[in-house]
Design an enzyme around this catalytic site. Structure first.
Site, PDB file in Angstrom:
ATOM      1  N   LYS A 171       0.835  -1.206   0.000  1.00  0.00           N
ATOM      2  CA  LYS A 171       0.000   0.000   0.000  1.00  0.00           C
ATOM      3  C   LYS A 171       0.870   1.256   0.000  1.00  0.00           C
ATOM      4  CE  LYS A 171      -3.487   2.736   0.099  1.00  0.00           C
ATOM      5  NZ  LYS A 171      -4.571   2.754   1.088  1.00  0.00           N
ATOM      6  N   LYS A 239      -0.292  11.579   5.455  1.00  0.00           N
ATOM      7  CA  LYS A 239       0.029  10.510   6.403  1.00  0.00           C
ATOM      8  C   LYS A 239       0.654   9.321   5.682  1.00  0.00           C
ATOM      9  CE  LYS A 239      -2.983   7.545   7.220  1.00  0.00           C
ATOM     10  NZ  LYS A 239      -3.397   6.191   6.785  1.00  0.00           N
TER      11      LYS A 239
END
Length: 294
Positions: A171, A239
């Site tokens: 990811k 983030k």
């Protein structure tokens, strides 16, 4: 049919839980937002007033939360998932968190007799709504096989990519690529328009050639119109780029383009665009080019 406890019913988690309910599973959801729980109930699920009520009778628990500290608190806290589920429960964290967080959850799960998978997703809100997510899964192969029917209700590209934490590493790679493509599409659009070329026409041509991408397919029209309604917020991509850079440090590799894109995303956040869609990188490129639009 599985009894599923679903924690986190936001932009991504809400439609994912609804798709599981529509697929015939018994889904009990919990979220701090009552309106989000109500939407799940309208889609055929049930609501729980607290985490314990959502997971106590679950065969499978799924969390979809914003960041590593949230997942650690919900999973490992004194009133967390691992305190309330039965041994043998399958716990799938589908949030995007640090690979080290996923490995920590797997170790804690093993100590409690709970099977743990990290299964972050890509595809944004449209993919969550349509059940067309890409799902990258880390953990034991047998646990991945057990979860496969659930993943089929959520996504179209599902892969077991390795042991605990591997899903989160994939990811991170996904997010650095997506961020880089957004930055380049933004630069292309600024160049086209500053050169007197119609931006829509130019991006349409790019989308049909080797430069084509899902970003161009899904976002070129909204970028031309400067519409940045969030499907995936700049704050969250900021983030995620931190996760990618931390993973690079852990793997002892240099990712210079990732560093540059991370700075552009940080600039978008500093300029007050954190709540906008990550395609708002266009506003940063316009700003540094002196082409700001009112």
């Amino acid at each position: 049919m599985k009894n599923i406890g679903f924690i986190g019913l936001g932009v991504m988690g809400g439609p994912m839980a609804a798709n599981l309910a529509r697929a015939g599973h018994s889904v009990v959801g919990h979220d701090l937002g009552a309106d989000r729980v109500e939407r799940l109930v309208a889609a055929g699920g049930r609501g729980a007033a607290d985490l314990a009520g959502a997971v106590a009778d679950a065969d499978v628990v799924i969390t979809m939360l914003p960041d590593s500290p949230d997942v650690e608190a919900v999973a490992l806290g004194p009133d967390g998932v691992l305190r309330h589920v039965r041994p043998g429960t399958l716990y799938i964290d589908m949030s995007t968190v640090r690979p080290e967080t996923a490995r920590r959850l797997a170790r804690a799960g093993a100590a409690a007799g709970v099977r743990v998978l990290d299964a972050p997703v890509s595809g944004g809100e449209p993919g969550a709504v349509e059940g067309r997510l890409s799902i990258m899964v880390g953990g034991a192969a047998a646990d991945f096989a057990a979860a496969a029917p659930l993943f089929e209700a959520l996504g179209t590209t599902v892969a077991h990519v390795g042991p605990a934490g591997a899903g989160q590493t994939v990811k991170a790679a996904n997010q650095l690529v997506v961020g880089g493509v957004y930055a380049l599409v933004a630069e292309a659009l600024v160049l086209l328009e500053a050169s007197g070329v119609d931006g829509r026409t130019g991006l349409d041509v790019l989308a049909g050639g080797l430069a084509g991408s899902r970003v161009l397919d899904l976002k070129r029209e909204s970028m031309v119109k400067r519409e940045f309604t969030p499907g995936f917020r700049v704050d969250l991509h900021h983030k995620d780029m931190g996760i990618a850079l931390a993973a690079a440090r852990e793997a002892d590799v240099a990712l210079p383009m990732t560093g540059l894109v991370a700075q552009l995303i940080a600039a978008a956040r500093s300029q007050g665009h954190g709540s906008l869609d990550h395609s708002a990188l266009l506003k940063v490129v316009e700003n540094i080019s002196g082409k700001d639009r009112a």
